[in-house]
Design a protein around this motif. Structure first.
Motif, PDB file in Angstrom:
ATOM      1  N   GLN A  48     -60.246  93.272  20.731  1.00  0.00           N
ATOM      2  CA  GLN A  48     -59.709  92.082  20.785  1.00  0.00           C
ATOM      3  C   GLN A  48     -60.407  90.659  20.545  1.00  0.00           C
ATOM      4  OE1 GLN A  48     -57.198  91.346  24.079  1.00  0.00           O
ATOM      5  NE2 GLN A  48     -56.263  89.602  23.193  1.00  0.00           N
ATOM      6  N   LYS A  49     -60.165  89.892  19.574  1.00  0.00           N
ATOM      7  CA  LYS A  49     -61.170  88.676  19.316  1.00  0.00           C
ATOM      8  C   LYS A  49     -60.261  87.741  20.193  1.00  0.00           C
ATOM      9  CE  LYS A  49     -58.559  87.177  15.422  1.00  0.00           C
ATOM     10  NZ  LYS A  49     -58.473  86.465  14.119  1.00  0.00           N
ATOM     11  N   ASN A  50     -61.307  87.114  21.099  1.00  0.00           N
ATOM     12  CA  ASN A  50     -61.141  86.210  21.997  1.00  0.00           C
ATOM     13  C   ASN A  50     -61.303  84.841  21.580  1.00  0.00           C
ATOM     14  OD1 ASN A  50     -59.804  87.740  23.718  1.00  0.00           O
ATOM     15  ND2 ASN A  50     -61.726  88.395  24.808  1.00  0.00           N
ATOM     16  N   VAL A  51     -60.780  83.851  21.733  1.00  0.00           N
ATOM     17  CA  VAL A  51     -61.032  82.533  21.552  1.00  0.00           C
ATOM     18  C   VAL A  51     -61.736  81.780  22.910  1.00  0.00           C
ATOM     19  CG1 VAL A  51     -60.094  79.966  21.190  1.00  0.00           C
ATOM     20  CG2 VAL A  51     -58.883  82.106  20.179  1.00  0.00           C
ATOM     21  N   PRO A  52     -62.912  81.109  22.862  1.00  0.00           N
ATOM     22  CA  PRO A  52     -63.613  80.681  23.936  1.00  0.00           C
ATOM     23  C   PRO A  52     -62.505  79.855  24.560  1.00  0.00           C
ATOM     24  CG  PRO A  52     -64.951  80.244  22.204  1.00  0.00           C
ATOM     25  CD  PRO A  52     -63.299  80.836  21.440  1.00  0.00           C
ATOM     26  N   ALA A  53     -62.657  79.885  26.121  1.00  0.00           N
ATOM     27  CA  ALA A  53     -61.621  79.094  26.970  1.00  0.00           C
ATOM     28  C   ALA A  53     -61.918  77.525  26.820  1.00  0.00           C
ATOM     29  CB  ALA A  53     -62.084  79.592  28.545  1.00  0.00           C
ATOM     30  N   TRP A  54     -62.886  77.129  26.489  1.00  0.00           N
ATOM     31  CA  TRP A  54     -63.161  75.603  26.274  1.00  0.00           C
ATOM     32  C   TRP A  54     -62.578  74.992  25.084  1.00  0.00           C
ATOM     33  CZ3 TRP A  54     -65.382  73.384  22.019  1.00  0.00           C
ATOM     34  CH2 TRP A  54     -65.891  74.106  21.131  1.00  0.00           C
ATOM     35  N   ILE A  59     -57.994  71.788  23.416  1.00  0.00           N
ATOM     36  CA  ILE A  59     -56.540  71.559  22.735  1.00  0.00           C
ATOM     37  C   ILE A  59     -55.374  71.088  23.864  1.00  0.00           C
ATOM     38  CG2 ILE A  59     -54.927  72.790  21.678  1.00  0.00           C
ATOM     39  CD1 ILE A  59     -56.964  74.190  19.913  1.00  0.00           C
ATOM     40  N   ASN A  60     -55.309  71.909  24.772  1.00  0.00           N
ATOM     41  CA  ASN A  60     -54.242  71.571  25.638  1.00  0.00           C
ATOM     42  C   ASN A  60     -54.508  69.891  26.583  1.00  0.00           C
ATOM     43  OD1 ASN A  60     -52.673  73.752  25.385  1.00  0.00           O
ATOM     44  ND2 ASN A  60     -54.094  75.048  26.973  1.00  0.00           N
ATOM     45  N   ASN A 107     -48.690  76.235  21.914  1.00  0.00           N
ATOM     46  CA  ASN A 107     -48.353  76.998  20.592  1.00  0.00           C
ATOM     47  C   ASN A 107     -49.577  76.648  19.695  1.00  0.00           C
ATOM     48  OD1 ASN A 107     -45.889  77.675  21.328  1.00  0.00           O
ATOM     49  ND2 ASN A 107     -44.918  75.889  20.487  1.00  0.00           N
ATOM     50  N   LYS A 108     -50.394  75.852  19.781  1.00  0.00           N
ATOM     51  CA  LYS A 108     -51.549  75.664  18.756  1.00  0.00           C
ATOM     52  C   LYS A 108     -52.493  76.462  19.146  1.00  0.00           C
ATOM     53  CE  LYS A 108     -49.912  72.684  15.843  1.00  0.00           C
ATOM     54  NZ  LYS A 108     -49.838  73.000  14.670  1.00  0.00           N
ATOM     55  N   ALA A 109     -52.668  76.875  20.627  1.00  0.00           N
ATOM     56  CA  ALA A 109     -53.625  77.634  21.286  1.00  0.00           C
ATOM     57  C   ALA A 109     -53.428  79.135  20.709  1.00  0.00           C
ATOM     58  CB  ALA A 109     -53.989  77.453  22.694  1.00  0.00           C
ATOM     59  N   LYS A 110     -52.108  79.265  20.547  1.00  0.00           N
ATOM     60  CA  LYS A 110     -51.743  80.451  20.380  1.00  0.00           C
ATOM     61  C   LYS A 110     -52.170  80.881  18.936  1.00  0.00           C
ATOM     62  CE  LYS A 110     -47.346  81.182  20.968  1.00  0.00           C
ATOM     63  NZ  LYS A 110     -46.087  81.674  21.128  1.00  0.00           N
ATOM     64  N   ASP A 111     -52.063  80.139  18.106  1.00  0.00           N
ATOM     65  CA  ASP A 111     -52.449  79.927  16.649  1.00  0.00           C
ATOM     66  C   ASP A 111     -54.019  80.131  16.559  1.00  0.00           C
ATOM     67  OD1 ASP A 111     -49.988  79.871  15.878  1.00  0.00           O
ATOM     68  OD2 ASP A 111     -49.823  77.616  15.392  1.00  0.00           O
ATOM     69  N   LEU A 112     -54.707  79.805  17.491  1.00  0.00           N
ATOM     70  CA  LEU A 112     -56.183  79.852  17.358  1.00  0.00           C
ATOM     71  C   LEU A 112     -56.648  81.436  17.251  1.00  0.00           C
ATOM     72  CD1 LEU A 112     -57.780  77.446  19.798  1.00  0.00           C
ATOM     73  CD2 LEU A 112     -57.628  77.214  17.512  1.00  0.00           C
ATOM     74  N   ASP A 113     -55.781  82.493  17.855  1.00  0.00           N
ATOM     75  CA  ASP A 113     -56.129  83.709  17.790  1.00  0.00           C
ATOM     76  C   ASP A 113     -55.930  84.390  16.454  1.00  0.00           C
ATOM     77  OD1 ASP A 113     -56.860  83.836  20.592  1.00  0.00           O
ATOM     78  OD2 ASP A 113     -54.446  84.339  21.245  1.00  0.00           O
ATOM     79  N   LYS A 114     -55.058  83.561  15.449  1.00  0.00           N
ATOM     80  CA  LYS A 114     -54.821  84.012  14.148  1.00  0.00           C
ATOM     81  C   LYS A 114     -56.157  83.922  13.314  1.00  0.00           C
ATOM     82  CE  LYS A 114     -50.043  84.008  14.953  1.00  0.00           C
ATOM     83  NZ  LYS A 114     -48.961  83.730  14.606  1.00  0.00           N
TER      84      LYS A 114
END
Length: 114
Positions: A48-54, A59-60, A107-114
């Motif tokens: 699973q590719k993970n987006v860095p928490a920072w 974004i939030n 919703n934008k942070a969810k789109d980072l996974d794609k």
């Protein structure tokens, strides 16, 4: 003992209790799965590719601050051009627009996974 000291103490005890409960429950679940013979690799998902928490935090935070700014603008607009009570309008619009900003940021942070 002063009553004002009880609030921070109870707050930190509550946070400690929640963290302890999370970790102890997770440990018990993992031990139960290991006793049943399940491979421990299920706990570490490597494909699973993970987006860095920072990035998610930035974004939030950005959308939260944008929501606060828009809430202030709308509240100023409403109190200037209507006869609404400013004591009610400012908190209501700031909280509402902050919530909308956090929802958009999620919703934008969810789109980072794609």
């Amino acid at each position: 003992m002063d009553d004002k000291i009880l609030i921070p103490i109870s707050f930190f005890l509550m946070i400690f209790g929640i963290v302890y409960l999370i970790y102890s429950t997770r440990n018990r679940e993992r031990l139960a799965l290991i006793e049943k013979g399940v491979d421990a690799s299920i706990f570490f998902n490597t494909n699973q590719k993970n987006v860095p928490a920072w990035k998610v935090f930035v974004i939030n935070t950005a959308f939260l601050l944008i929501g606060i700014g828009v809430g202030l603008f709308i509240a100023l607009f409403l109190t200037t051009y209507t006869k609404m009570n400013p004591d009610v309008v400012y908190p209501a619009t700031i909280i509402t627009m902050s919530g909308i900003g956090l929802l958009v940021g999620f919703n934008k942070a969810k789109d980072l996974d794609k």
